[in-house]
Structure formats: structure tokens, C-alpha cells
Motif scaffolding. Structure first.
Motif, mmCIF file in Angstrom:
data_model
loop_
_atom_site.group_PDB
_atom_site.id
_atom_site.type_symbol
_atom_site.label_atom_id
_atom_site.label_comp_id
_atom_site.label_asym_id
_atom_site.label_seq_id
_atom_site.Cartn_x
_atom_site.Cartn_y
_atom_site.Cartn_z
ATOM 1 N N GLU A 263 0.864 -1.187 0.000
ATOM 2 C CA GLU A 263 0.000 0.000 0.000
ATOM 3 C C GLU A 263 0.900 1.235 0.000
ATOM 4 O O GLU A 263 1.938 1.261 0.652
ATOM 5 N N ASN A 267 -4.395 7.950 3.737
ATOM 6 C CA ASN A 267 -5.219 7.038 4.531
ATOM 7 C C ASN A 267 -5.782 7.765 5.745
ATOM 8 O O ASN A 267 -5.492 7.424 6.894
ATOM 9 N N ARG A 273 0.472 7.195 4.005
ATOM 10 C CA ARG A 273 0.941 5.942 4.653
ATOM 11 C C ARG A 273 1.480 4.962 3.621
ATOM 12 O O ARG A 273 0.901 4.823 2.527
#
Length: 345
Positions: A263, A267, A273
């Protein structure tokens, strides 16, 4: 040897119907008595207990002479070198020493019994050889046998006492040896345990040192401001879920270990993040970044720069928020996890 005395005559009790001369009870002859005599049958009720002095047969040739000592009906004779004989008659007991018992007759004798009878008091314990040596040696032989038996009994007691003492000493020595052996074994075991612990610690240090080559801290020039589990209203969950490294904005953020970026982006309260998934499935979350330098699917190695420290999301200042999650999604204390990899935040 025959006695020179006349034989005693028979005694009768007086009779009222006769005035004849009757024999005296204990004398030698007759007496004139005006009373008559009748037959006297002695019995336990009519005979008074014997009191006073009694005649002891005279021993000729150095034997036991007539004694003036009062002897009761029960005569106690102790045979031996230091024998004793006594009787209680109101006077203090008199010791009679009989070193030899050559030829003692019965203490109670009739007048027709010859003086110096050769019948011994006892022949218990005498052998035929003792009897052949003569009665003069019988007492000494019996005394010797008694003394020998006593010495044997004492020797047996002494031997048993010695065996008991030796057994007690052996048991004490065995117990002491067992204690010393147990102490030595305990000392060896303690030394071995200490050596094992030291070896384990050394091996663990070596393992961590090797891991430290494979892992690194996420940033440098930092200050730990918040730890895992700390409670407060600043966090939506009610407690802090990670470890905060306060550092100036733009400080490089490095990959703690090699893995894959799963990822990378905005966020919510985490700001910008990046999620790095390690080969074992562990996830590392890097939050509040000012910028992201990697993309999803990218392979990174230990120490690669993946972003920079910032103050995005729900923050009060510039810092890196690091979280560690198990493959199943559970939370792990980042401080403990980093220390397990040989790192000290």
C-alpha cells in the motif's frame, strides 16, 4: 568316720494315764516323770518354726568348723573365689569367705551322720575329670568355669558393641560421602547451567547481530515521544497503536527489512501511509509522511528510502508513526519487535 555318740532314742509325748518312764525326746536315756505320755505326731500346726542356733557338721582336716554364726532355714551359698553366705536373724549379716569348698557336709545333720561327710554342696558344672581331681579342687574348678563363661559373655557383648560402632561409623562415613557427592554434583550442575546460559546468551547475541545486518531502524536523528498502548484522547481507539519517532520534516524513512510495498497513499487520520509486507507476512505501517518515494508492488531492500517524515493526518507535530501487524492483522508492540531483531530504538 563313725560318731562316738550313742544313737538317739525315740521321743514320745507324756500320757496322763501312765507314770512309766519314757524315753527323753532329745536326750540319751530315760527320765522319771509323773505325767503320763501319749504318742506325739508332729505336724505343720504343732511344730514351731525353727529358731536359734543349729548345728553345722564339723569339717576335719582344715574344713569348715562348727560356726557360731546364726544360720536361718534359708541358707544362701555363693560358690566362687569370693563367695558369700549370710542369714537374717536380727544381727548384721556376716560374710563368710569360701575360696575352696573341698568337703562340706549338709548344714542339717542327724546325730548318726558321720562328721566330715564327703558329700559336696553341689556338683553343678563339674565334669568327670573335675571329680577325679578330688573334692578339694571342685570349688576352684567350678569358679574357673563360671569366670570363663562370664568372660565369654563379656567378649560377646564387646564384639557386638564393636560391630555396632563399626556399622555406625560406616553409615556416618557413607552419609558424609553421599553429602559430599551431592554437593559436588550440584556444583557441577550449577556450573553447567551457568555455562549453558552463557552459551545461549552468546548465541542469541550472535543471532541478533546477524539480524541487525538484515534489519535497520526506520529513521535517524529522532526522539521517541509516544509508545505502544499509551492511553489518551488524541487517538481514536483510546490508546496509541504504534511507536512515534519525532524528527524534522523531510527526514528520510528507510525500509526496516526487505519486502514488498503493498500500500502507498493517503489514509485518513494516518495521512500519507506506506505498507511494507515482509516475506513472513508481517506488515509494517509508515504513517504521517510528507512524501512517498515507492509504489505498490515494488520490491525494496533493507535501508532503502521509501518516504520522508511529515505531519500529515491526525498529528500535533512532525513525526513517523510506525505500526507492526501480524499476518492475521493483530497488533504487535513495535519496540519489542525491533528489539527482537537486534535493534534498540
Amino acid at each position: 568316720m563313725a560318731s562316738n555318740r550313742p544313737a538317739p532314742t525315740t521321743s514320745f509325748a507324756p500320757s496322763e494315764s501312765s507314770g512309766e518312764k519314757k524315753p527323753d525326746t532329745f536326750g540319751y536315756g530315760v527320765r522319771q516323770d509323773e505325767e503320763t505320755w501319749e504318742v506325739w505326731n508332729p505336724s505343720a500346726e504343732t511344730v514351731l518354726p525353727v529358731r536359734g542356733r543349729h548345728r553345722v557338721s564339723k569339717q576335719r582336716g582344715g574344713g569348715l568348723a562348727r560356726s557360731s554364726t546364726v544360720l536361718g532355714v534359708g541358707v544362701i551359698a555363693a560358690v566362687g573365689a569370693g563367695g558369700m553366705a549370710s542369714a537374717q536373724t536380727g544381727k548384721p549379716p556376716v560374710s563368710i569367705s569360701m575360696p575352696d569348698l573341698p568337703n562340706v557336709g549338709s548344714p542339717f545333720t542327724d546325730d548318726d551322720t558321720p562328721e566330715g561327710s564327703s558329700t559336696p554342696i553341689t556338683s553343678v558344672g563339674l565334669t568327670t575329670a573335675d571329680a577325679e581331681q578330688g573334692n578339694s579342687d571342685a570349688g576352684e574348678a567350678l569358679r574357673a568355669r563360671i569366670m570363663l563363661q562370664a568372660e565369654r559373655q563379656q567378649d560377646q557383648v564387646d564384639r557386638e558393641a564393636q560391630r555396632a560402632a563399626e556399622a555406625a561409623a560406616a553409615k556416618k562415613a557413607a552419609d558424609q560421602a553421599a553429602k559430599e557427592r551431592d554437593a559436588a554434583e550440584a556444583k557441577v550442575a550449577a556450573a553447567k547451567k551457568k555455562a549453558d546460559e552463557e552459551a545461549k546468551e552468546k548465541a542469541e547475541a550472535a543471532r541478533l547481530a546477524e539480524l541487525a545486518k538484515q534489519y535497520t531502524l526506520p529513521t535517524s536523528s529522532y526522539t521517541i515521544t509516544s509508545t505502544f498502548g499509551q492511553s489518551g484522547a488524541l487517538w481514536s481507539s483510546g490508546y496509541h497503536t504504534g511507536l512515534d519517532f519525532a524528527a524534522p520534516t523531510g527526514t528520510p524513512i528507510k525500509a526496516v527489512h526487505s519486502g514488498t510495498i503493498t500500500e502507498a497513499g493517503w489514509n485518513g487520520s494516518y495521512g500519507y501511509r506506506t505498507v511494507l509486507t515482509l516475506d513472513d507476512g508481517t506488515e509494517l505501517w509508515f504513517a504521517h509522511q510528507s512524501s512517498i518515494n515507492v509504489s505498490v508492488g515494488q520490491k525494496v531492500n533493507t535501508g532503502d528510502v521509501i518516504g520522508r517524515v511529515g505531519a500529515t493526518g491526525n498529528v500535533t507535530g512532525a513525526h513517523l508513526h510506525l505500526e507492526v501487524h501480524t499476518p492475521g492483522g493483530g497488533d504487535i508492540d513495535p519496540m519489542a519487535w525491533l528489539r527482537g531483531k537486534g535493534l534498540t530504538p
